[in-house]
Design an enzyme around this catalytic site. Sequence first.
Site, PDB file in Angstrom:
ATOM      1  N   SER A 152       0.845   1.762   5.240  1.00 25.54           N
ATOM      2  CA  SER A 152       0.162   3.192   5.398  1.00 25.54           C
ATOM      3  C   SER A 152       1.281   4.096   6.173  1.00 25.54           C
ATOM      4  O   SER A 152       1.317   5.125   5.617  1.00 25.54           O
ATOM      5  CB  SER A 152      -0.919   2.954   6.216  1.00 25.54           C
ATOM      6  N   MET A 162       1.857 -11.615  12.455  1.00 28.25           N
ATOM      7  CA  MET A 162       0.631 -10.692  12.003  1.00 28.25           C
ATOM      8  C   MET A 162       0.199  -9.899  13.394  1.00 28.25           C
ATOM      9  O   MET A 162      -0.118 -10.398  14.585  1.00 28.25           O
ATOM     10  CB  MET A 162      -0.453 -11.389  11.642  1.00 28.25           C
ATOM     11  N   ASP A 206       1.554  -8.338  -0.907  1.00 26.70           N
ATOM     12  CA  ASP A 206       0.472  -8.718  -0.311  1.00 26.70           C
ATOM     13  C   ASP A 206      -0.346  -9.471  -1.250  1.00 26.70           C
ATOM     14  O   ASP A 206      -1.323  -8.637  -1.933  1.00 26.70           O
ATOM     15  CB  ASP A 206      -0.372  -8.009   0.541  1.00 26.70           C
ATOM     16  N   MET A 239      -3.637 -11.545  -2.004  1.00 25.91           N
ATOM     17  CA  MET A 239      -4.834 -12.032  -1.111  1.00 25.91           C
ATOM     18  C   MET A 239      -5.980 -12.567  -2.080  1.00 25.91           C
ATOM     19  O   MET A 239      -6.124 -12.105  -3.299  1.00 25.91           O
ATOM     20  CB  MET A 239      -5.612 -10.520  -0.494  1.00 25.91           C
ATOM     21  N   HIS A 248       7.503  -5.466   0.041  1.00 22.74           N
ATOM     22  CA  HIS A 248       6.592  -6.586   0.634  1.00 22.74           C
ATOM     23  C   HIS A 248       5.128  -6.741  -0.143  1.00 22.74           C
ATOM     24  O   HIS A 248       4.622  -5.660  -0.416  1.00 22.74           O
ATOM     25  CB  HIS A 248       6.272  -6.275   2.254  1.00 22.74           C
ATOM     26  N   GLY A 302       1.739  -5.454  10.064  1.00 20.48           N
ATOM     27  CA  GLY A 302       0.473  -4.589  10.456  1.00 20.48           C
ATOM     28  C   GLY A 302       0.624  -3.618  11.642  1.00 20.48           C
ATOM     29  O   GLY A 302       0.878  -3.878  12.504  1.00 20.48           O
ATOM     30  N   GLY A 303       0.194  -2.538  10.980  1.00 26.34           N
ATOM     31  CA  GLY A 303       0.252  -1.344  11.985  1.00 26.34           C
ATOM     32  C   GLY A 303       1.515  -0.845  12.443  1.00 26.34           C
ATOM     33  O   GLY A 303       1.856  -0.242  13.661  1.00 26.34           O
ATOM     34  N   MET A 363      -1.641 -14.795   1.365  1.00 29.77           N
ATOM     35  CA  MET A 363      -3.046 -14.713   2.134  1.00 29.77           C
ATOM     36  C   MET A 363      -3.967 -15.455   1.184  1.00 29.77           C
ATOM     37  O   MET A 363      -4.775 -14.968   0.838  1.00 29.77           O
ATOM     38  CB  MET A 363      -3.455 -13.400   2.609  1.00 29.77           C
ATOM     39  N   PHE A 384      -6.095  -5.969   5.243  1.00 29.13           N
ATOM     40  CA  PHE A 384      -6.427  -4.740   4.852  1.00 29.13           C
ATOM     41  C   PHE A 384      -5.152  -3.878   5.533  1.00 29.13           C
ATOM     42  O   PHE A 384      -4.582  -4.265   6.208  1.00 29.13           O
ATOM     43  CB  PHE A 384      -7.531  -4.305   5.462  1.00 29.13           C
ATOM     44  N   GLY A 385      -4.906  -2.925   4.830  1.00 26.55           N
ATOM     45  CA  GLY A 385      -3.861  -1.949   5.295  1.00 26.55           C
ATOM     46  C   GLY A 385      -4.608  -1.006   6.201  1.00 26.55           C
ATOM     47  O   GLY A 385      -5.625  -0.946   6.266  1.00 26.55           O
ATOM     48  N   GLY A 386      -3.678  -0.385   6.874  1.00 22.91           N
ATOM     49  CA  GLY A 386      -4.382   0.914   7.811  1.00 22.91           C
ATOM     50  C   GLY A 386      -4.880   0.519   8.987  1.00 22.91           C
ATOM     51  O   GLY A 386      -5.780   1.373   9.452  1.00 22.91           O
ATOM     52  N   SER A 416       5.005  -2.339   2.381  1.00 25.10           N
ATOM     53  CA  SER A 416       4.030  -3.307   1.629  1.00 25.10           C
ATOM     54  C   SER A 416       3.034  -2.242   0.584  1.00 25.10           C
ATOM     55  O   SER A 416       2.857  -1.201   0.780  1.00 25.10           O
ATOM     56  CB  SER A 416       2.901  -3.654   2.572  1.00 25.10           C
TER      57      SER A 416
HETATM   58  C1  DX5 Z   1      -2.247  -6.926   5.781  1.00 24.19           C
HETATM   59  C2  DX5 Z   1      -0.959  -7.221   5.208  1.00 24.19           C
HETATM   60  C3  DX5 Z   1       0.157  -6.159   5.643  1.00 24.19           C
HETATM   61  C4  DX5 Z   1      -0.580  -4.610   5.418  1.00 24.19           C
HETATM   62  C5  DX5 Z   1       0.201  -3.715   6.118  1.00 24.19           C
HETATM   63  O1  DX5 Z   1      -3.107  -8.287   5.604  1.00 24.19           O
HETATM   64  O2  DX5 Z   1      -0.555  -8.449   5.295  1.00 24.19           O
HETATM   65  O3  DX5 Z   1       1.090  -6.481   4.935  1.00 24.19           O
HETATM   66  O4  DX5 Z   1      -0.461  -4.203   4.045  1.00 24.19           O
HETATM   67  O5  DX5 Z   1      -0.159  -2.424   6.011  1.00 24.19           O
HETATM   68  P1  DX5 Z   1      -0.178  -1.297   7.390  1.00 24.19           P
HETATM   69  O6  DX5 Z   1       1.224  -1.114   7.619  1.00 24.19           O
HETATM   70  O7  DX5 Z   1      -0.836   0.005   6.746  1.00 24.19           O
HETATM   71  O8  DX5 Z   1      -1.043  -2.019   8.519  1.00 24.19           O
HETATM   72 ZN    ZN Z   2       1.688  -8.623   4.381  1.00 22.89          ZN
END
Ligand code: DX5
Ligand code: ZN
Length: 228
Positions: free
Chosen positions: A201, A143, A41, A43, A39, A179-180, A74, A149-151, A14
């Site tokens: 991340s 999800m 994202d 938002m 990927h 995610g994660g 999103m 958010f990432g991380g 991502s």
């Molecule tokens: C969160 C995004 C994910 C995110 C993943 O809303 O849709 O794609 O960027 O980031 P990590 O892998 O750090 O959770």
């Molecule tokens: Zn995503």
Amino acid sequence: MPQSFDRTVKIAPSILSADFANFGEEIRAIEAQGADWIHVDVMDGHFVPNLTFGPPAVKAFRPHVKSVMDVHLMISPVDPYIDAYAEAGADVLTAHVEAGPHIHRTLQAIRAAGMKAGVALNPGTPAEAVAHLLDLADLVCVMTVNPGFGGQKFIDMSAKIRALRTMIGDRPVHIEIDGGVDPSTAPLVVAAGADVLVAGSAVFRGGSVDAPEIYGTNIAAIRAAATA
Ligand code: DX5
Ligand code: ZN
């Protein structure tokens, strides 16, 4: 996007975790270092409490993406923007089932615009929410964090993934996890039936366009864990 379908594990970094001042170079670097998909994202600051980029930015990413541009919306509403993302060059366009009352029509419209259609489920949404959509979708995105958010910390959705894998049967529908995802969580989700792993991340951690080999090491670690 390749027309043939297979469930081999794909790693989709991502770019939310990339250097926002250097997307073109970052995209080229992660593809050179083994990314299968990219990927993206999107938002809107309304459906999720964060704001990233829209169609003009996605169009600017396109020339740098040699693989698959997997756009995760999103946003709400979705329908007014479908043509703009098709024009921007999205290969896969994923809408959230929670984004509005007419997800069935949205998926029809995404395919009619020439893209593969994805439907995403937030952690609180049951697998049954897509039971009547599996012939309209090319991908279901589960999800494993609350979007925005990432991380963030991984939320185990193994039971939902298993239920989806059963519901999908032999339809050519990917299960994407978002995610994660990292080397410790990847095996869990693949064992439950997932085949596309989004990671932000865990891919960009410690690397840069000046040290892209770290991206390669991170991608390889996720893939090795997922396919062990
Ligand atoms: C969160 C995004 C994910 C995110 C993943 O809303 O849709 O794609 O960027 O980031 P990590 O892998 O750090 O959770
Ligand atoms: Zn995503």
